[in-house]
Design an enzyme around this catalytic site. Structure first.
Site, PDB file in Angstrom:
ATOM      1  N   LYS A 200      92.394  58.464  43.171  1.00 31.32           N
ATOM      2  CA  LYS A 200      93.582  58.832  43.756  1.00 31.32           C
ATOM      3  C   LYS A 200      93.148  59.899  44.938  1.00 31.32           C
ATOM      4  O   LYS A 200      92.101  59.945  45.087  1.00 31.32           O
ATOM      5  CB  LYS A 200      94.601  60.083  42.801  1.00 31.32           C
ATOM      6  N   ASP A 201      94.141  60.192  46.202  1.00 26.62           N
ATOM      7  CA  ASP A 201      93.911  61.000  47.066  1.00 26.62           C
ATOM      8  C   ASP A 201      93.215  62.374  46.568  1.00 26.62           C
ATOM      9  O   ASP A 201      93.863  62.696  45.402  1.00 26.62           O
ATOM     10  CB  ASP A 201      95.042  61.245  47.649  1.00 26.62           C
ATOM     11  N   LYS A 202      92.623  62.751  47.560  1.00 31.31           N
ATOM     12  CA  LYS A 202      91.816  64.035  47.115  1.00 31.31           C
ATOM     13  C   LYS A 202      92.952  65.097  47.471  1.00 31.31           C
ATOM     14  O   LYS A 202      93.225  66.129  46.407  1.00 31.31           O
ATOM     15  CB  LYS A 202      90.627  64.259  48.009  1.00 31.31           C
TER      16      LYS A 202
ATOM     17  N   LYS B 133     100.622  65.907  53.966  1.00 34.58           N
ATOM     18  CA  LYS B 133      99.594  66.788  52.888  1.00 34.58           C
ATOM     19  C   LYS B 133      99.469  68.256  53.907  1.00 34.58           C
ATOM     20  O   LYS B 133      98.240  68.412  53.797  1.00 34.58           O
ATOM     21  CB  LYS B 133      98.532  65.841  52.799  1.00 34.58           C
TER      22      LYS B 133
END
Length: 423
Positions: A87-89, A29
């Site tokens: 969900k992931d940020k 990320k």
């Protein structure tokens, strides 16, 4: 099998890697576009109805904050918006949401940076967790340190196909930079709401900005609500909301907890269940690999059927596991009666006894949070096919996972890196 060298993983029960090649290292990320998630749904009958079904695409948005912003623009309650998974940020995510009682024109007029909504149809029921069948991932790990990452990628790919990779709850479940949710959850389960508020407001890992650390320590040392609120940074809205409530209603710690969003409130307790699962999973790894059953194992089959491995049926269980029909599983206890079936169940029972938590504790938590915590069986291993591509100092991954399975847990096995580089 290798033991993790990172204290935060040990704290959260993530003690082991099952592959033995050195990790690739690197950064997950590095940009939101390095982590792309798309949901997989079953048959959603969009045959008309009061629920407008939309595809939500967001970049670098926390789902709760995104939903709050959408509800604000539409002028409706957040409770009107339903979804299947959080969900992931720091990612690009695509998922379906339902919005009750709004028009396509209302949605078409929404303008929020890095959020887009596309109307998919109308339905008679809202989108919920049961509609979600899985998630597709396209991930890029950058700045890898391994001169040749192929051996670890091959080993992990083989282990995934065989169902050997542990299905740990990822660090995000507990708080990526401040793993506090499960600690607060245990306080709630004990019925100690004052301590739950104190834990959430004051717990520190020593890695936040100075003014935040000062505010947390002040509440830890003094529990002075007004003084702490005066110095608590404005972006810590949940902590501030709790403190505001205690000023208006002194001593109402249960009410202070309830000012948080319902999903966060229930997350406290589910995070405590997740911690118990991770601890039990590490204990199970010490007993043997996840691709072979052990007497006393619980098994979960593709259709949801459950069984327990005994001396009489272990041969059949081995055949089923080798053919991918079932996986060893761990029961996360709740309000339903918990009867230990084997060594891992007994270990969980010991952890509960040490904490003074009973099935009645989960019943009390259900009354506080509005969420039932009956208990659930979760697969102990991850089984999937993974594609990979190496390009310079980057590795691209593509795979699908069932709901509730963490892509960062899979990436962790590849990278074997500091958890701070994976959130």
């Amino acid at each position: 099998m290798m033991k993790s060298e990172y204290p935060i993983e040990t704290l959260l029960g993530m003690d082991y890697y099952v592959t033995e090649t050195l990790g690739t290292g690197g950064v997950l990320k590095k940009t939101p576009s390095d982590f792309v998630v798309g949901e997989i749904y079953g048959d959603i009958k969009m045959i008309g109805g009061p629920y407008l079904i939309c595809e939500l695409e967001k970049t670098n948005w926390d789902l709760q904050k995104g939903v709050k912003e959408i509800s604000k623009v539409l002028g409706v309650s957040q409770r009107r918006i339903g979804w299947g998974g959080t969900k992931d940020k720091r990612a690009v995510t695509r998922q379906l949401i339902s919005i009750y009682g709004v028009s396509e024109e209302d949605v078409g007029n929404i303008r929020i940076k890095d959020i887009s909504l596309k109307v998919a149809g109308h339905a008679n029921t809202q989108i919920s967790l049961g509609d979600l069948k899985g998630n597709d991932f396209a991930i890029t790990i950058r700045d890898i340190e391994a001169a040749d990452p192929v051996p670890v990628l091959e080993e992990v790919s083989s282990a995934l196909s065989a169902g050997k990779i542990p299905n740990y709850f990822g660090i995000q479940r507990f708080g990526a930079t401040r793993p506090v949710t499960h600690l607060t959850g245990f306080d709630v389960l004990k019925g100690d709401f004052r301590e739950a508020v104190k834990t959430y407001v004051s717990f520190s890992c020593g890695n936040e900005p100075g003014e935040t650390e000062v505010a947390r320590k002040n509440y830890l040392d003094t529990e002075d609500v007004r003084e702490t609120l005066a110095i608590m940074p404005t972006h810590l809205r949940y902590e501030r909301a709790m403190l505001h409530h205690l000023i208006e209603e002194p001593g109402d710690y249960e009410g202070a907890l309830k000012v948080t969003p319902p999903k966060l409130l229930s997350m406290f307790v589910s995070a405590a269940q997740s911690w118990l699962f991770n601890k039990a999973l590490s204990r199970r790894l010490e007993a043997g690999g996840l691709d072979e059953p052990l007497v006393g194992d619980r098994l979960i089959f593709g259709g949801g059927r459950e069984d327990i491995v005994t001396g009489d049926n272990i041969g059949t269980a081995k055949v089923h596991m080798r053919r991918g029909r079932c996986a060893p599983a761990i029961f996360m206890p709740g309000s339903e009666e918990f009867r230990p079936a084997g060594e891992i169940d007994r270990y969980i029972a010991e952890l509960l006894d040490e904490s003074g938590i009973t099935p009645e504790s989960f019943g009390l938590a259900a009354e506080i949070t509005g969420t039932a915590f009956r208990g659930a069986l979760r697969a102990a291993s991850i089984r999937t096919d993974m594609k990979y591509e190496v390009s310079g100092d980057s590795v691209g991954l593509e795979f699908s996972l069932p709901p509730g399975t963490y892509a960062t847990t899979l990436s962790r096995e590849i990278m074997k890196a500091d958890p701070e580089k994976m959130v």
